[in-house]
Enzyme design. Structure first.
Site, short mmCIF file in Angstrom:
data_model
loop_
_atom_site.label_atom_id
_atom_site.label_comp_id
_atom_site.label_asym_id
_atom_site.label_seq_id
_atom_site.Cartn_x
_atom_site.Cartn_y
_atom_site.Cartn_z
N HIS A 65 0.78 -1.24 0.06
CA HIS A 65 0.01 -0.05 -0.12
C HIS A 65 1.00 1.36 0.06
O HIS A 65 0.29 2.20 -0.54
CB HIS A 65 -0.82 0.05 1.20
N ALA A 144 -8.34 -3.62 8.37
CA ALA A 144 -8.27 -2.08 8.49
C ALA A 144 -8.99 -1.34 7.39
O ALA A 144 -8.67 -0.53 7.07
CB ALA A 144 -6.79 -1.83 8.54
N HIS A 217 -2.78 -12.50 1.62
CA HIS A 217 -2.23 -12.71 3.04
C HIS A 217 -3.08 -13.68 3.70
O HIS A 217 -3.64 -13.45 4.72
CB HIS A 217 -2.11 -11.45 3.72
N ASP A 248 6.27 -11.43 8.92
CA ASP A 248 6.98 -10.19 9.91
C ASP A 248 7.07 -10.83 11.39
O ASP A 248 7.45 -10.10 12.04
CB ASP A 248 6.21 -9.13 9.89
N ASP A 274 2.71 -5.93 2.35
CA ASP A 274 1.37 -5.36 2.80
C ASP A 274 1.92 -4.21 3.54
O ASP A 274 1.07 -3.85 4.46
CB ASP A 274 0.64 -6.29 3.65
#
Length: 384
Positions: A65, A144, A217, A248, A274
Site C-alpha cells: 500500500h 483495517a 495474506h 513479519d 502489505d
C-alpha cells in the site's frame, strides 16, 4: 551504444543453485553468465566488483500500500515515485501498488495514477500494474478496511481498468451466484484472490473451482482452520492455489512458516509486505484508508488494536523465512522473484536471471542488507 555491465566476485542465485566464480553480463536484459576470462568477447564493459555478495533476481512485491510516508491512495505521481524509490533500497525492482476499500472517486483516482505511472520512468522499482484489495470484501473480516465503502463484486466497477489490474482480492461469498467469478473467466490476465472473506470451507472450495487462483495474506482476515470447520485456510491447504504470506512474525507466528511450506510447497508461496505508508519510517501516528494508525514496537495498528498492514520490507521477510525454516537461500528467493512473477503472468520477462530476461537485479549480503538494485538495466540504488 547501450552500456554493458559485468558483475564480478559475486554469488549468483540461479534457478536451482548458487553459482560462484562467474560474471553476470547485462544491459537492459541479462546477456550472459560466463567465466571471468571469457569477458574479452564484450567490448567497453563496465565491471562492478560486488565483493562476495549475493547477486539475485530483483524482488517483486505484489501487495504493498505504501512506504516512505506515502500511500497509493494519495492518488499522486509524487507518492508512487516516493514509494518506488523507497522500496528500491530494500531490493524491490517491481511492485503492484495496492488499493484500499474507499469511496469510488478515491479508488478511481488511484487507479488512474497507477496507469499513468506504468508509462513513466520513476527512477526506482517499476510499477507492474495494480492489486485491488477491496471494495469487494466481507465486513466481518474487513481488517483495517473501511466498512462504509464495501460493495458486492461488480464488473462494471472495474471494467475501465482491466488493462492495469493484475490481482483482485474479494470475498466470494458476497458474489451472488458467483456471477462476478464467471464473468472474470474472460479475463485470464487478472488473478482472482480470496481474502477479507467469511467463506466457509465449502464456499471457498467452490470459489476455487470457479476461478479463484490465489489467497491474499493467508491466515489474516479470513475464516481460520478448525478441525471441525476447516474454513478458507483449510480450502487453501487442500488445493493447489498460490498464497501470500506476511512474514513479519507479527501477522503470522514464525512456527507456521515451515508448516506452510511443507503443506503448500515452495512453488505456491509468495512473500509480500502489505506495507503501509509507515514502511521504512520512524514509529508514530500515520494514516491508512482514512483511518488513524499507530506504529509502535514493529507493528502498525488501528486505535482498536486491529493490525493495519505492516511496516515489513521484502529483504526482512526473506531473512525471517531463512531463520525460521529449513529451505535454502535460492529457494527462499523464489518466494519474492519467480513465484510473484508467475502469479501476475510476467514470468517470461521477470523473476529470474535467465539470459534474455529483464535485467532486474538485487545484490545483498549474508544478513540481507541491500547494496545494489538494478531495474531493467538501470542502476537505481548503489552503496557497494
Amino acid at each position: 551504444m547501450k552500456k554493458i555491465y559485468g558483475l564480478i566476485n559475486g554469488k549468483i542465485i540461479h534457478d536451482y543453485s548458487i553459482i560462484e566464480n562467474k560474471v553476470l553480463i547485462f544491459n537492459e536484459k541479462i546477456i550472459d553468465i560466463l567465466d571471468l576470462q571469457e569477458i574479452d568477447r564484450y567490448k567497453n564493459i563496465d565491471l562492478i566488483d560486488v565483493k562476495g555478495k549475493f547477486i539475485s533476481p530483483g524482488f517483486i512485491d505484489i501487495h504493498i500500500h505504501g512506504a516512505g510516508g506515502s500511500d497509493i491512495m494519495d492518488g499522486t505521481i509524487e507518492s508512487i515515485t516516493n514509494i518506488s524509490n523507497t522500496i528500491a533500497k530494500t531490493g524491490v525492482t517491481g511492485f503492484l501498488p495496492t488499493t484500499m476499500t474507499m469511496d469510488r472517486y478515491t479508488i478511481y483516482k488511484a487507479l488512474n495514477i497507477v496507469r499513468q505511472a506504468t508509462y513513466l520512468d520513476i527512477q526506482g522499482a517499476k510499477v507492474l500494474g495494480v492489486h485491488m484489495e477491496g471494495p469487494f470484501i466481507n465486513e466481518k473480516y474487513k481488517g483495517a478496511q473501511n466498512a462504509k465503502y464495501i460493495l458486492k463484486p461488480d464488473f462494471d466497477f472495474i471494467k475501465e481498468y482491466l488493462d492495469i489490474i493484475k490481482i483482485i482480492t474479494l470475498a466470494p461469498e458476497m458474489d451472488e451466484g458467483y456471477k462476478f467469478l464467471q464473468k472474470m473467466k474472460d479475463y485470464s490476465n487478472i488473478t482472482l484472490s480470496i481474502g477479507h472473506s467469511n467463506a466457509t470451507y465449502d464456499e471457498a472450495k467452490k470459489a476455487i473451482k470457479s476461478g479463484i487462483k490465489h489467497a491474499t495474506h493467508l491466515f489474516n482476515a479470513m475464516t481460520p482452520m478448525h478441525h471441525r470447520d476447516p474454513g478458507i485456510v483449510g480450502a487453501v491447504f487442500n488445493s493447489n492455489i498460490t498464497c501470500e504470506l506476511i512474514a513479519d512474525k507479527i501477522h503470522v507466528h514464525p512456527a507456521i512458516f515451515q508448516l506452510l511450506i511443507d503443506i503448500k510447497g515452495v512453488e505456491n508461496l509468495v512473500l509480500i509486505t502489505d506495507s503501509m505508508r509507515a514502511g521504512c519510517m520512524k514509529e508514530g501516528i500515520y494514516e491508512l484508508g482514512g483511518q488513524k494508525v499507530i506504529v509502535k514496537s514493529g507493528s502498525a495498528r488501528l486505535e482498536n488494536n486491529t493490525l493495519a498492514g505492516s511496516i515489513l520490507t521484502l529483504n526482512k521477510a526473506v531473512k525471517n523465512i531463512l531463520e525460521n525454516t529449513n529451505i535454502k537461500l535460492h529457494e527462499v528467493i523464489k518466494l519474492v522473484t519467480q513465484n510473484p512473477a508467475k502469479v501476475i503472468g510476467i514470468d517470461k520477462n521477470k523473476g529470474s536471471l535467465n539470459i534474455g530476461k529483464d535485467a532486474d537485479i538485487t545484490i545483498f549480503d549474508e544478513d540481507l542488507n541491500i547494496y545494489f538494485t538494478v531495474v531493467e538495466g538501470k542502476i537505481v540504488f548503489n552503496k557497494l
